[in-house]
Every structure is written in C-alpha cells, then in structure tokens.
Enzyme design. Structure first.
Site, PDB file in Angstrom:
ATOM      1  N   ARG A 111       0.803  -1.294   0.247  1.00 10.76           N
ATOM      2  CA  ARG A 111       0.096   0.181   0.422  1.00 10.76           C
ATOM      3  C   ARG A 111       0.733   1.578   0.131  1.00 10.76           C
ATOM      4  NH1 ARG A 111      -4.550  -0.191   4.957  1.00 10.76           N
ATOM      5  NH2 ARG A 111      -4.749   1.539   3.481  1.00 10.76           N
ATOM      6  N   HIS A 165      -8.186  -4.535  -7.592  1.00 12.33           N
ATOM      7  CA  HIS A 165      -8.079  -3.328  -6.527  1.00 12.33           C
ATOM      8  C   HIS A 165      -8.962  -3.533  -5.330  1.00 12.33           C
ATOM      9  CE1 HIS A 165      -4.641  -1.614  -3.079  1.00 12.33           C
ATOM     10  NE2 HIS A 165      -5.712  -0.014  -3.200  1.00 12.33           N
ATOM     11  N   TYR A 191     -18.582  12.716 -12.684  1.00 12.29           N
ATOM     12  CA  TYR A 191     -18.911  14.110 -12.307  1.00 12.29           C
ATOM     13  C   TYR A 191     -17.530  14.345 -13.536  1.00 12.29           C
ATOM     14  CZ  TYR A 191     -22.282  15.802  -9.723  1.00 12.29           C
ATOM     15  OH  TYR A 191     -23.907  14.990  -9.411  1.00 12.29           O
TER      16      TYR A 191
END
Length: 521
Positions: A47, A93, A138
């Site tokens: 990570r 993921h 968006y």
C-alpha cells in the site's frame, strides 16, 4: 492463550465446533508480535511504498494497467472516472472506491505530479484543503501520452504477471516504465514504522544522469549531481541553499527549504504591498491567506492592513497590503518565519527493492532503474527474436511452396480432409513442418496463387537482419552495452535502435511529449 479452541490439558474449555486436536497454545505476546509484523509488512509492501523500478504503489499501477486494458488511451475519448474506478476495484484492487479515486485524481493534478500520468477532464481539485476533486460521476479521464511510456512493451513479456486477488485474471508486478518515474514524479507515503517522501525532479536532467550512469556504472551521487541539479517542484517556488539537496542525494535524507516567489510593490503615500506569485510545494494560497489573517489578528505580525486573494485559473496570486510607513522587508521576513510562504520538504528516499524497503541515494535509485531497463530490453528482445524466427520459418515455407505451387494445390485438392492434407504436405516430396503446413492450409486458394516471391524475399531479408541484430544484443556480456539516448530511445551501442525495430515510435522527451517536458520550472 490458545488459538482455535480449548484443551483439557491446558485447563481451557473448547469452543463450540472445535476439538482438542485443533488447539494451538501460544503466548499472547508472540501472537501480537507476529500479527503486527504481518500487518505492517502488508502495509509497507502492498500500500504505502513505491517500487524503485517504476515508482508506483500497487493502486497507481493497477489504475494505469486497468485503463490501458480498457483502451482509455490518449487518442481515445475520455471516459467517466466512475467507470475506470469500478474496473480497478472489481478486477485488481479490492478496497474502497474513494481510495482508488483519490489516487487516480492525484495522477491528474498538475500541482501534485511533475508530469501527469492521467489526462483528466473536469474538476480534479485545487491546492487548498477544501478543494477536493468533484465526484467521480462528474469527472472523466484517459491516459496521458507519457503514461503510455510507462506501459510500453507490456505485451511483449517484458515483465511478470501474477493472479489478481480472486484469480480471475492477471496483473503486472511492475510496469516497464520507459522513463525514471520515481525520480521524475516523486512519491509520498506513510507505512507502519516508516515513511517515504520523494520530491519530483526534472525529466531532462534525470534522463541525462541515467545515460551517464550507463556509460559510467561506478558514478556516485556527486558525479550524477552535475546533471540533476535538485528537485523540480511543479509549483515553481524557490529552493534555498544547496546543503539539503546534497544531503538528500548523498544519503537519501535531507531537508530542502522552499520559499514563495514574492515581489514588493511601492504604492502612493508611503504604502506598499507584497505580491506572492508562486508558492511552495504542497501548500495553497488559501492556507497562507488564513494563516496571515490569524497572525495579524493575534498581533504576531504587525503592519498588515489587508490580504486579498487574486488567484485566477492555475496562476496563484496573493496581495498583502501594508500600512503606511511600514518596512515591507521586515513584514516579509516575519511572514517567511511564521507562515507556509517558507516551508521545509523533508526528503526521505525510501522505496521497495526486491520487496524490501531501503533508503537510497541518487546513484542507487538510478542504478536500480537501469538494471530494470536492462531486464526489460533483454526480455523484449527475446520475445521479438522468437517472433521473428517463427515468422521467418513460415516465410521459408511460403517461398518453398511457390516453387511447387501446382503440386501443393493438387495435393490439397486430392486430400479427404484437412488433417490428411496436412500430413501429405509434411511428407515427401514437400517436407513442410507442421507449422508451415498448417499456415498454407489456412490460406485461401486465391492467396496461394497470388503469392508474390519478391515481397516474400524482401520480408525474409528484413527478418534475417532483425534476427541477427537481436541475437547480437542478447549475446552481449556487458550489460552497460545497452544505453538510453537523451531523446528517450533505447539502443545497443552498435547504433541499432531497439524501439524502431518493433515498429513503435521512439519516445522523444522534449518534442513528442510537448515542449514543457525537459524544461526546468
């Protein structure tokens, strides 16, 4: 403590559904140490820390590869970020969508990366703490041109693939990374017990240092610093002093002072104002404005009458108006001392080397990258050599078939089925190999009769030259005989350009990718 259930011999009671045979007595201290170590290594490797070879953490690598697989390339239309995030989360993921989207958005921010890897369309946020990106439904995205160089050659067996989290598909362990992304774009991350904080650098300077390292493999950090002058932050503030840079390049740790670009303008009646145009990396005009207001109200910094944010678009501008007869330089020095107009970037060059976190100096970071590129070029050359040999074998069969075309056609027509025809072509007098016979059988009769000897002979000549060039590269014992040119091409020192053989346009850092690449801010 007992793991898994109870045991009469230890004086504990068995849990429902367990037997005494499943009991494993263990000290609680040992269990805590082991569990914490497993957790911390998972955070470190999976990570928080980037790989030294491609400069990417797993989430960024998975985003780029997933978008590559979805054909979200520079020459294709943008796609909704929600679609890209969904594919990454579903295939590679298995974590929260917000974490994936935050990582994607950062790669599309020109104030976070020196060279953006994702071409974003829409509001991907600003530098202020309250200026986060718009919702993923968006915004739109696609790969930036330079990101394609991170993935160039990935379909030519240049890197290893491993099963994804559920075994339904494969994902790359590292990207080919045809430019030193770790140095160019830097990285930040906090793991368990360690952290990394790598500043971005100038692409042209890093490429020059890489080329020099290939020719001089024993070059140290001081020698490479004649090419890499220091960090090249995308926000274009000033760097104070050289000692922090020298420490960072020599040891992997150092503190680099950054100061905003300011100008003092004289006004009427003895008034003046301080105009801030460029600010340090990882801060914002809004944070600076708020801090100045707090200092002025608290009386820590005196002489300020007004603070106005005149930023427009991507150009920051902060105007600090001063009271009459106030020494602007005194006020400015106080602002440098108490506000983010001057900050320190604590360099901590930590990256994963063979899965182990290490602190690296400049020479080590570029050295591991060079070793990765040598492996990429070698594996790509082996792949292309095998492909060229297979094609040359087929062309040999086609040239041979032209010489006895009537007999070949007659044999195929006289055969009962395709297996019988293949067997007949492999027998005397033809003696085709199984691959050659199968290729001939897959061709239509019209193509068999229209085979052009001239075209095949020209193709055979090109294949033989390609095979000879690739064999010469693979037979080299000295790894440094493979070099990266300043324009981004990779070649052997016999002037044979590897990138051109594969039909892929070579990367020209300063031209093909735009004028800003290679130019220092």
């Amino acid at each position: 403590m007992a793991r898994g259930g109870g045991d009469d011999r230890t004086g504990t009671e068995a849990l429902p559904g367990t037997t005494s045979a499943s009991i494993e007595p263990i000290e609680i201290q040992e269990e805590m140490e082991r569990s914490f170590l497993e957790y911390s290594m998972s955070v470190i490797v999976s990570r928080a820390l980037p790989d030294v070879r491609d400069g990417l953490k797993p989430v960024h690598r998975r985003i780029l590869y997933s978008m590559y697989e979805q054909n979200l390339r520079p020459d294709r239309p943008h796609a909704k970020c929600a679609k890209a995030v969904g594919e990454v989360m579903g295939n590679f993921h298995p974590h929260g969508d917000s974490a994936i989207y935050d990582a994607l958005a950062r790669m599309a921010q020109d104030f976070s990366l020196r060279h953006m890897l994702i071409d974003g369309h829409g509001n991907f946020g600003g530098r202020g703490p309250e200026e986060g990106p718009a919702a993923m439904r968006y915004t739109e995205c696609r790969l930036a041109p330079i990101a394609m160089e991170m993935l160039a050659g990935i379909d030519e067996e240049t890197i290893d693939f491993v099963p994804n989290y559920d075994g339904s598909t494969l994902e790359p362990t590292v990207l080919p990374s045809r430019f030193p992304n770790l140095m160019v774009n830097g990285s930040q991350g906090i793991a368990v017990g360690m952290a990394t904080n790598i500043p971005p650098h100038n692409l042209g300077e890093v490429i020059d240092a890489t080329v020099h390292l290939l020719s001089h493999p024993d070059a140290g950090p001081d020698e490479l610093m004649q090419f890499v002058k220091g960090p090249d932050f995308p926000t274009a503030a000033r760097i104070l002093g050289r000692q922090g840079i020298l420490d960072a390049f020599r040891t992997g740790k150092g503190s680099i002072k950054m100061r905003a670009v300011t100008d003092i303008e004289e006004g009427r009646g003895g008034t003046s104002r301080i105009v801030v145009t460029d600010i340090p990396f990882q801060t914002s005009i809004e944070v600076i404005e708020q801090k100045i207001g707090e200092l002025a109200n608290a009386g820590i910094v005196e002489g300020i009458s007004d603070v106005q944010n005149d930023s427009a678009g991507k150009q920051p501008r902060l105007v600090i108006s001063l009271k009459r007869d106030v020494n602007a330089n005194v006020v400015l020095n106080n602002l440098f001392k108490h506000t983010p107009l001057q900050t320190n970037f604590a360099v901590n060059f930590v990256a994963l080397v063979d899965g182990v976190p290490r602190t690296l100096n400049l020479a080590q970071a570029l050295g591991y990258y060079v070793a990765h590129q040598i492996e990429v070029v070698t594996r790509r050359s082996e792949f292309r050599l095998d492909k060229a040999r297979k094609r040359a074998h087929i062309v040999e069969g086609l040239l041979k078939a032209i010489d006895m075309l009537d007999a070949v056609i007659a044999t195929i027509r006289a055969s009962e089925d395709q297996p019988a025809a293949r067997t007949a072509l492999m027998a005397e007098p033809f003696s085709f190999s199984e691959q050659q016979a199968e290729h001939i059988l897959q061709m239509t009769l019209g193509r068999l009769t229209r085979l052009g000897r001239t075209n095949l002979e020209e193709e055979m000549a090109q294949l033989r030259q390609t095979i000879a060039d690739l064999e010469a590269i693979l037979q080299r014992e000295d790894e440094v005989e493979i070099e990266i040119l300043p324009n981004g091409e990779v070649r052997a020192k016999d002037q044979t350009t590897l990138t051109e053989r594969g039909g892929r346009k070579p990367l020209t850092m300063r031209e093909d990718l735009g004028g800003e690449y290679g130019e220092r801010v």
